[in-house]
Design a protein around this motif. Sequence first.
Motif, short mmCIF file in Angstrom:
data_model
loop_
_atom_site.label_atom_id
_atom_site.label_comp_id
_atom_site.label_asym_id
_atom_site.label_seq_id
_atom_site.Cartn_x
_atom_site.Cartn_y
_atom_site.Cartn_z
N PRO A 78 0.82 -1.20 0.00
CA PRO A 78 0.00 0.00 0.00
C PRO A 78 0.87 1.26 0.00
N GLU A 79 2.16 1.10 0.20
CA GLU A 79 3.10 2.23 0.25
C GLU A 79 4.50 1.65 0.17
N GLY A 80 5.52 2.52 0.07
CA GLY A 80 6.86 2.02 -0.19
C GLY A 80 7.76 1.88 1.02
N THR A 81 7.48 2.64 2.08
CA THR A 81 8.43 2.71 3.19
C THR A 81 8.70 1.35 3.84
N ALA A 82 7.62 0.61 4.15
CA ALA A 82 7.80 -0.66 4.86
C ALA A 82 8.65 -1.63 4.05
N VAL A 126 11.29 8.96 -1.27
CA VAL A 126 12.68 8.91 -0.80
C VAL A 126 12.71 8.53 0.67
N GLU A 127 13.74 7.81 1.07
CA GLU A 127 13.94 7.44 2.47
C GLU A 127 15.40 7.73 2.81
N LEU A 128 15.59 8.45 3.91
CA LEU A 128 16.95 8.75 4.38
C LEU A 128 17.11 8.12 5.76
N ASP A 258 0.95 4.91 11.13
CA ASP A 258 1.28 5.01 12.56
C ASP A 258 2.74 5.27 12.89
N TYR A 259 3.62 5.17 11.90
CA TYR A 259 5.03 5.12 12.28
C TYR A 259 5.71 6.45 12.52
N TYR A 260 4.97 7.55 12.43
CA TYR A 260 5.65 8.85 12.48
C TYR A 260 5.97 9.34 13.89
N ILE A 279 2.74 15.53 -1.98
CA ILE A 279 3.93 14.86 -1.43
C ILE A 279 3.76 14.89 0.09
N ALA A 280 3.96 13.76 0.75
CA ALA A 280 3.71 13.75 2.19
C ALA A 280 4.64 12.76 2.87
N GLY A 281 5.02 13.07 4.10
CA GLY A 281 5.89 12.15 4.81
C GLY A 281 6.26 12.66 6.19
N ARG A 283 9.18 11.90 9.79
CA ARG A 283 10.24 11.14 10.45
C ARG A 283 9.64 9.87 11.06
N TYR A 284 10.39 8.79 11.01
CA TYR A 284 9.88 7.51 11.54
C TYR A 284 10.97 6.74 12.29
N ASP A 285 11.66 7.43 13.22
CA ASP A 285 12.69 6.78 14.04
C ASP A 285 12.06 5.56 14.72
N ALA A 302 6.63 10.38 0.34
CA ALA A 302 6.21 9.83 -0.95
C ALA A 302 5.32 10.83 -1.63
N GLY A 303 5.37 10.86 -2.96
CA GLY A 303 4.54 11.77 -3.75
C GLY A 303 3.65 10.96 -4.66
N GLY A 304 2.44 11.46 -4.88
CA GLY A 304 1.51 10.78 -5.77
C GLY A 304 1.81 11.17 -7.22
N ASP A 306 0.38 10.12 -9.93
CA ASP A 306 -0.85 10.38 -10.69
C ASP A 306 -1.31 11.82 -10.46
N ARG A 307 -1.26 12.25 -9.20
CA ARG A 307 -1.72 13.61 -8.87
C ARG A 307 -0.79 14.65 -9.46
N LEU A 308 0.52 14.44 -9.33
CA LEU A 308 1.47 15.42 -9.86
C LEU A 308 1.31 15.53 -11.38
P1 HAM Z 1 0.87 8.73 2.20
O1 HAM Z 1 0.54 10.08 2.73
O2 HAM Z 1 -0.01 7.63 2.56
O3 HAM Z 1 2.36 8.44 2.69
O4 HAM Z 1 1.00 8.82 0.64
C1 HAM Z 1 1.86 9.74 0.00
C2 HAM Z 1 1.21 10.35 -1.23
O5 HAM Z 1 0.79 9.30 -2.12
C3 HAM Z 1 -0.05 11.13 -0.96
O6 HAM Z 1 0.26 12.44 -0.57
C4 HAM Z 1 -0.70 11.12 -2.33
O7 HAM Z 1 -0.13 12.10 -3.18
C5 HAM Z 1 -0.34 9.73 -2.84
N1 HAM Z 1 -1.47 8.80 -2.63
C6 HAM Z 1 -1.79 8.13 -1.51
N2 HAM Z 1 -2.88 7.37 -1.68
C7 HAM Z 1 -3.28 7.56 -2.96
C8 HAM Z 1 -4.36 7.07 -3.77
N3 HAM Z 1 -5.25 6.17 -3.30
N4 HAM Z 1 -4.47 7.51 -5.06
C9 HAM Z 1 -3.57 8.40 -5.56
N5 HAM Z 1 -2.55 8.89 -4.84
C10 HAM Z 1 -2.39 8.49 -3.57
C11 HAM Z 1 3.05 7.29 2.45
O8 HAM Z 1 2.71 6.49 1.61
C12 HAM Z 1 4.36 7.17 3.20
N6 HAM Z 1 4.98 5.89 2.86
C13 HAM Z 1 5.24 8.34 2.89
C14 HAM Z 1 6.56 8.28 3.58
C15 HAM Z 1 7.73 7.86 3.08
N7 HAM Z 1 6.78 8.62 4.84
C16 HAM Z 1 8.06 8.42 5.13
N8 HAM Z 1 8.63 7.95 4.06
#
Ligand code: HAM
Length: 412
Positions: A78-82, A126-128, A258-260, A279-281, A283-285, A302-304, A306-308
Motif C-alpha cells: 500500500p506504500e513504499g516505506t515498509a 525517498v527514504e533517508l 502510525d510510524y511517524y 507529497i507527504a511524509g 520522520r519515523y525513528d 512519498a509523492g503521488g 498520478d496527482r502530480l
Molecule cells: P501517504 O501520505 O499515505 O504516505 O502517501 C503519500 C502520497 O501518495 C499522498 O500524498 C498522495 O499524493 C499519494 N497517494 C496516496 N494514496 C493515494 C491514492 N489512493 N491515489 C492516488 N494517490 C495516492 C506514504 O505512503 C508514506 N509511505 C510516505 C513516507 C515515506 N513517509 C516516510 N517515508
Amino acid sequence: MFQPARGTRDLLPDECRSMRYVSDTSKKLASLYGFEEVDTPIFEFADVFRHMGETSDVVTKETYTFADRGEQDLTLRPEGTAGVMRAVISNGLTQQTPLKYFYSGPMFRYERPQKGRYRQFHQIGVELLGVASPVADVEVMALGQQIIQSLDLQGDYTLELNSLGDNESRDSYRAALIEYLHDFRSQLSEESQMRLEKNPLRILDSKSDSDQKLLLDAPVYRAHLNAASEDHFSRVIEMLEGLKIPHRLNYRIVRGLDYYCHTAFEFVSDSLGAQGAIIAGGRYDGLVKRMGGSDLPGVGWAGGIDRLALLLQNPPAGESSHMFVPLGEAAEAKAVPLMQLLRNQGLRVEMGYSGNMSKRLKKANQMQAKTAIIIGEDELEQGKAMVRNLQSGDQTAIEFDNIATFLKSIDA
Ligand code: HAM
C-alpha cells in the motif's frame, strides 16, 4: 464488455508520458541530494505491513491481502516505506548508514475512488536512514519543494508542517487529548468516537466540522513536546526559514500511518479538491527496530505521481516522426530496409501503412509528422525519394543515400 476493475485505469500514451516525466524529473533531482534508486517487490509477506500500523486505516482496512497457492499470506504494497525498511534489514545494510534511497512504482489501497484517488496508484518516494539530525528532515523537504517547483504545477501549493514529538511527548499529548475529549464524547462524529479509543491523534485531522469546532479549545500539541522534541522542531523550522521555503504550521497534520514521530508534513495543492496532498511524509525513528532491525532513525516522503501528472501545466508532448509513404509494392520493398537503416542511426521514422497518397498525407499531418517521404515509381527509378516538409510544404528530391543526413538536419 470488460471494464478495468474499480479504482484502476488504463494509462494511455499522454498520461504515461506525463507520469514518466514526473518520475524521471524527481529521480534526477533526488540524485542531486545523493538518493539512489532501489526497487522492492510489489508484494510482501502481509506481516511486513502489519508491523507499521496496527491502528492505521491503510493497514487495517485498505490492503489487498491474499493467500497465494502456497498458502502464504501476501499483501500488495500500500506504500513504499515498509518494503524499503524490510529490504534494508534483509540485505544487512543497517550498519552502512546513511542510506539514501529513491523509489517509484505502483501501490495498492482499497479506497473509495475519486478524482486523484485510485486503488492502483503510483508513488515516487525517498527514504533517508541513519540520520537523527533535523538537517535530514529539512533536506528531504527541500527536495520535495524543488521537485514541485521544477515540475511547474497548476495552482498553488503549501508545505504544511507539524511535530508529533518523540514517544514521551506523544504519550503525554495523547493522554491530555483523551482527557479533554472525554467530556465531549457523545458530540464527536461516529468515526472520531471510535478513534478515541484506538488512535485519538487521528481525531485531529477529522473531516467533521463539529469535531473541528470541539478541537478549537483542545490542548495544544506543541505545548506537550518535551525539550528534545521542541528543539528538533524549532531547528527544522529555523532551517526552512533559512532556505526561504514557505511553510505553514498545522496541528492537524498527524498522518494516516502510525510510524511517524517528530516532523510530519504534507505539500498540499489547492487544485485537486479533497485529495490535495501531493507529497507527504515525515520522520519515523524506531520503525526499523520495530520491524526487527537495529535502532535506526529515518525520514522520508512519498509523492503521488498520478496527482502530480494531473497538475502539470505543460505536459510533455509526444515526439513526432518522419513518415514514409511508399506507393506500390516495389516502393514498399525499398522503404522497409531504408527505414531500418535510418532507425539504426537514431532517427524516428514510421510507415504510413495504406490508403492512397492523399489519405496517407492526411494521416501524417494528423500525427504531426515532420516530413512525408514519398517513394513512387519515378522516384524508385531515379534512386531518390520526395521529402515533403509538412510544416513549410517544401518538397525536395533526395537521393536514398542522403536521406539520413537530410532528416537529421530537419531534426536538429
Ligand atoms: P501517504 O501520505 O499515505 O504516505 O502517501 C503519500 C502520497 O501518495 C499522498 O500524498 C498522495 O499524493 C499519494 N497517494 C496516496 N494514496 C493515494 C491514492 N489512493 N491515489 C492516488 N494517490 C495516492 C506514504 O505512503 C508514506 N509511505 C510516505 C513516507 C515515506 N513517509 C516516510 N517515508
